[in-house]
Design an enzyme around this catalytic site. Structure first.
Site, short mmCIF file in Angstrom:
data_model
loop_
_atom_site.label_atom_id
_atom_site.label_comp_id
_atom_site.label_asym_id
_atom_site.label_seq_id
_atom_site.Cartn_x
_atom_site.Cartn_y
_atom_site.Cartn_z
N LYS A 58 -29.38 -20.92 -19.53
CA LYS A 58 -29.40 -21.67 -18.27
C LYS A 58 -28.09 -22.43 -18.03
O LYS A 58 -27.65 -22.56 -16.88
CB LYS A 58 -30.57 -22.66 -18.25
CG LYS A 58 -30.46 -23.81 -19.22
CD LYS A 58 -31.64 -24.75 -19.10
CE LYS A 58 -31.55 -25.90 -20.09
NZ LYS A 58 -30.39 -26.76 -19.83
N ASP A 243 -29.76 -30.07 -13.66
CA ASP A 243 -30.19 -29.45 -14.91
C ASP A 243 -31.44 -30.15 -15.44
O ASP A 243 -31.66 -31.33 -15.17
CB ASP A 243 -29.06 -29.56 -15.93
CG ASP A 243 -29.30 -28.72 -17.18
OD1 ASP A 243 -30.14 -27.80 -17.12
OD2 ASP A 243 -28.65 -28.98 -18.21
#
Length: 760
Positions: A58, A243
């Site tokens: 990610k 995030d």
């Protein structure tokens, strides 16, 4: 690229972008990314939800997307906001982006939520109700303010520690609840918190200060109430990237909404299956409802895992798939199937620790100790492991918490015992004379120190002199008398009672567990479990030693706490699962997989709590790259008592074909003391205890004992099975029985802390 164009993109003159100016940059930013990662990086405008499974890369998506926006989409870095939760993560993110930009310094806002809010508040202090140059109060500053307020509100009553109020104030702030709203609650305790909360807010206002919660709350309020300021930042924030979105709380959720309100280009990356911080205020609904909150959302699932073997992924996926509150994804990998998961069933928790260190010894042929980790649900579980690692001289390090004997609550209880053994221990005296708080403050302690200097004596002796001569007045003299009486009582008990019984006496007499509950409101359970684990350590000491004295126990705890720095350097990593999030290891031991431990007893039968525990299990399992070893015990000592334990429900959720049940082999006990000193002689003495040879019990004399544990009687132990009582030592709760077991040889058992059944 000419300088004006470079300035338009918000890049510094320290580097050039583009293939000519940056020969180190790949021909395409998406080279090396899988199709789903590429789709996320190349997504155009509009809201984007990236569901990133464990080990799916990610961070690469976020950093490559920022670089793509700057280099390919020609978005000025000045107009890009990228936020995460820790300074370390933000620093790494910024460094990786700048590397993709060929060393060009990033001019965008890459940082934590708090740092972003602080920058806004510094520029708009007046609009936010602050004066320029406002201060940020850290935890010590906050405690000082609340202490003063409590003295004003409660007088000299210090029974309610300021940390309790700070914790409750912080929870109210994160729930966006004002003092006035809190005061409407009918509960008098809530009204008291509301009063302290209100005074605390007024104190911050007068000092022109904010705390860390205020950084978020004041910014959210500013953007909500001041349309002009909101327009400035919403217009500037052409692209917002977040995030770990599954860990956001209510204020952070509102901040994201406000900043993305103009352009609507918000990209959030997270994994609902790794949402494990609800106790900190994280709201799972933020990620589950993202598509509803942001119409037109494009959702991309990152399901290719680059970390673990297929067997590990299949097992972890099978567990987390039982949860209902999830978006759903199926991780897959091009890695090989790997070894099956190892599952060891142990008779009790000490045997579990022994098996772990023995298995680690075996694995060091293929792995370095630094490639292995042992994960557990609660900090209290580390004690058994620490002692086993030291016994075997295996290097280890504790992450995220202190070693067991360095923990505050453990040191508090031990200080009472030290003072009872050694009245001259002024360090122990200072530690516990007002712990828990009993109204003996700094002024009284200064007087005692003056008396001690005058008589060239210790503080405990000075306290006696002060009481005899009425040298201290007021409330303190009564409290001091009670403290001295307690220490004298402990000193009188130490020769007649076992160490475990002495610890229990201290904890009960000073109301230590209620004290912890007040001092660490909402998060005291693990500290209480540590105190109970100390009692277990004392019981095990009594069973191991021929002559289990208080002095011997304190010596052992001191040596354990200072053994060659085994627990402070490189080696096997020991940590709770919460601390392990974001990390990975080739070999992972997941231990204590038992009902009421994992899932934890505090989860009860509440579905949302069980689902969080299951997510925690998923996080733990997906830390493993190549080998995952699981263990549970049939019995576990709790508060010194052997209690039956049952396999965790999570084990039953793993497909059987993925698990190999292993035979732990014979698990002999160990001599506890020599290995702790760290000397070469001690290491040579760190040997396994041979099984006891059958011995004839001593002939009983006199009438049979009232407790039923007669010498020669057959007994049944929950772990060691059938045995015969060979001898009795001591009496009452300190009674120890020397028992020769059919399968485990000779052992010393303390019946007060073990369920023994006498066979007729």
């Amino acid at each position: 690229m000419n300088p004006p164009e470079q300035m338009r993109l918000g890049l510094s003159s320290s580097g050039m972008s583009g293939p000519e100016g940056n020969p180190g940059r790949p021909a395409s930013l998406v080279d090396g990314l899988n199709p789903d990662q590429q789709a996320a990086v190349l997504h155009g405008d509009g809201p984007l939800l990236v569901l990133a499974g464990a080990g799916s890369g990610k961070t690469r998506v976020i950093t490559h997307r920022v670089a793509h926006l700057i280099l390919e989409r020609r978005v000025s870095s000045f107009r890009i906001f990228a936020v995460t939760f820790t300074n370390k993560a933000a620093g790494e993110m910024k460094e990786r982006i700048e590397r993709l930009l060929g060393g060009t310094r990033l001019d965008g806002w890459v940082g934590t939520f708090h740092s972003l809010c602080l920058r806004i508040l510094r520029r708009h202090a007046v609009e936010a109700g602050l004066q320029s140059g406002f201060n940020i109060y850290d935890s010590a500053d906050q405690l000082a303010v609340v202490k003063r307020i409590l003295k004003e509100v409660l007088g000299e009553d210090d029974s309610d520690p300021p940390r309790t109020f700070l914790s409750k104030i912080s929870r109210a702030k994160n729930a966006m609840e004002t003092p006035e709203e809190l005061a409407k609650h009918p509960n008098p305790a809530r009204k008291l918190v509301a009063e302290v909360y209100g005074r605390y807010e007024e104190a911050l206002r007068q000092a022109n200060a904010v705390d860390f919660d205020d950084l978020l709350l004041r910014t959210v309020r500013l953007l909500h109430e001041n349309e002009q300021v909101r327009a400035i930042y919403a217009e500037r924030c052409e692209h917002l990237l977040v995030d770990e979105y599954q860990d956001t709380n209510r204020p952070q959720y509102l901040l994201v909404k406000a900043l993305s309100s103009h352009h609507g280009n918000v990209c959030v990356v997270g994994d609902e299956d790794q949402s494990i911080y609800r106790f900190r205020g994280a709201e799972l609904r933020n990620i589950l409802d993202f598509e509803r909150d942001h119409p037109g959302t494009v959702t991309i699932r990152l399901e290719q895992n680059y970390r673990s073997t297929r067997n590990i992924l299949a097992a972890a996926g099978a567990v987390v798939s039982r949860n209902l509150s999830r978006k759903g994804k199926t991780l897959w990998t091009e890695n090989n199937h790997g070894d099956p998961l190892e599952l060891a069933s142990l008779p009790e928790d000490r045997a579990e620790a022994t098996w772990i260190v023995r298995r680690i010894r075996q694995l060091t042929d293929a792995y370095e100790t630094g490639q292995m980790a042992v994960l557990y649900r609660t900090n209290a579980q580390s004690r058994q492991l620490e002692e086993a690692f030291r016994r075997e001289r295996i290097p280890f390090r504790i992450v995220g918490s202190l070693q067991f004997y360095d923990r505050r609550e453990v040191k508090d209880v031990l200080a009472y015992l030290k003072l009872a053994l050694n009245p001259s221990d002024d360090v122990a005296f200072r530690r516990v004379v007002n712990t828990p708080a009993r109204g003996i403050g700094a002024t009284t302690l200064e007087k005692l120190e003056t008396i001690a200097r005058g008589y060239d004596s210790n503080l405990l002796d000075a306290a006696r002199r002060a009481l005899e001569g009425s040298l201290i007045g007021g409330r303190a003299i009564k409290q001091l008398a009670g403290f001295v009486e307690l220490i004298d009582d402990l000193a009188g008990r130490r020769d007649d009672q076992g160490v475990a019984e002495l610890i229990e006496h201290v904890v009960k007499t000073v109301d230590y567990e209620p004290y912890l509950e007040k001092l660490f409101a909402g998060v005291a359970q693990e500290r209480i479990e540590n105190v109970r684990s100390l009692i277990t350590a004392a019981v095990e000491f009594a069973e191991d030693e021929e002559n289990p004295t208080l002095e011997g126990f304190l010596d052992r705890s001191a040596l354990v706490a200072d053994t060659d720095d085994l627990g402070k350097g490189e080696g096997v990593t020991l940590m709770t699962i919460h601390c392990a999030k974001g990390l990975e290891f080739p070999v992972v031991f997941l231990v204590g997989l038992e009902e009421n431990l994992f899932p934890h007893s505090m989860a009860g039968d509440r579905e949302e709590d069980i689902e969080e525990e299951r997510r925690l299990c998923y996080v733990a399992m997906t830390r493993a790259e190549r080998k995952l070893l699981l263990s549970y015990s049939a019995y576990r000592r709790m508060h010194g008592m052997f209690m039956p334990a049952y396999p965790s429900r999570f084990l039953a959720e793993i497909p059987r074909e993925l698990i190999e049940s292993v035979d732990p082999g014979p698990l002999e006990t160990h001599e506890p003391t020599p290995a702790y000193s760290g000397s070469s002689a001690a290491r040579a003495a760190a040997r396994r205890r041979p099984a006891a040879s059958p011995a004839q019990p001593r002939k009983p004399s006199g009438p049979p004992p009232e407790d039923g544990y007669a010498v020669g009687a057959l007994v049944e132990h929950p772990v060691f099975g059938t045995g015969k009582i060979h001898a009795r030592e001591g009496s009452g709760r300190s009674l120890r029985l020397v028992i020769v077991f059919v399968s485990h040889g000779k052992k010393r058992i303390v019946p007060a802390y073990t369920k023994l059944t006498v066979r007729g």
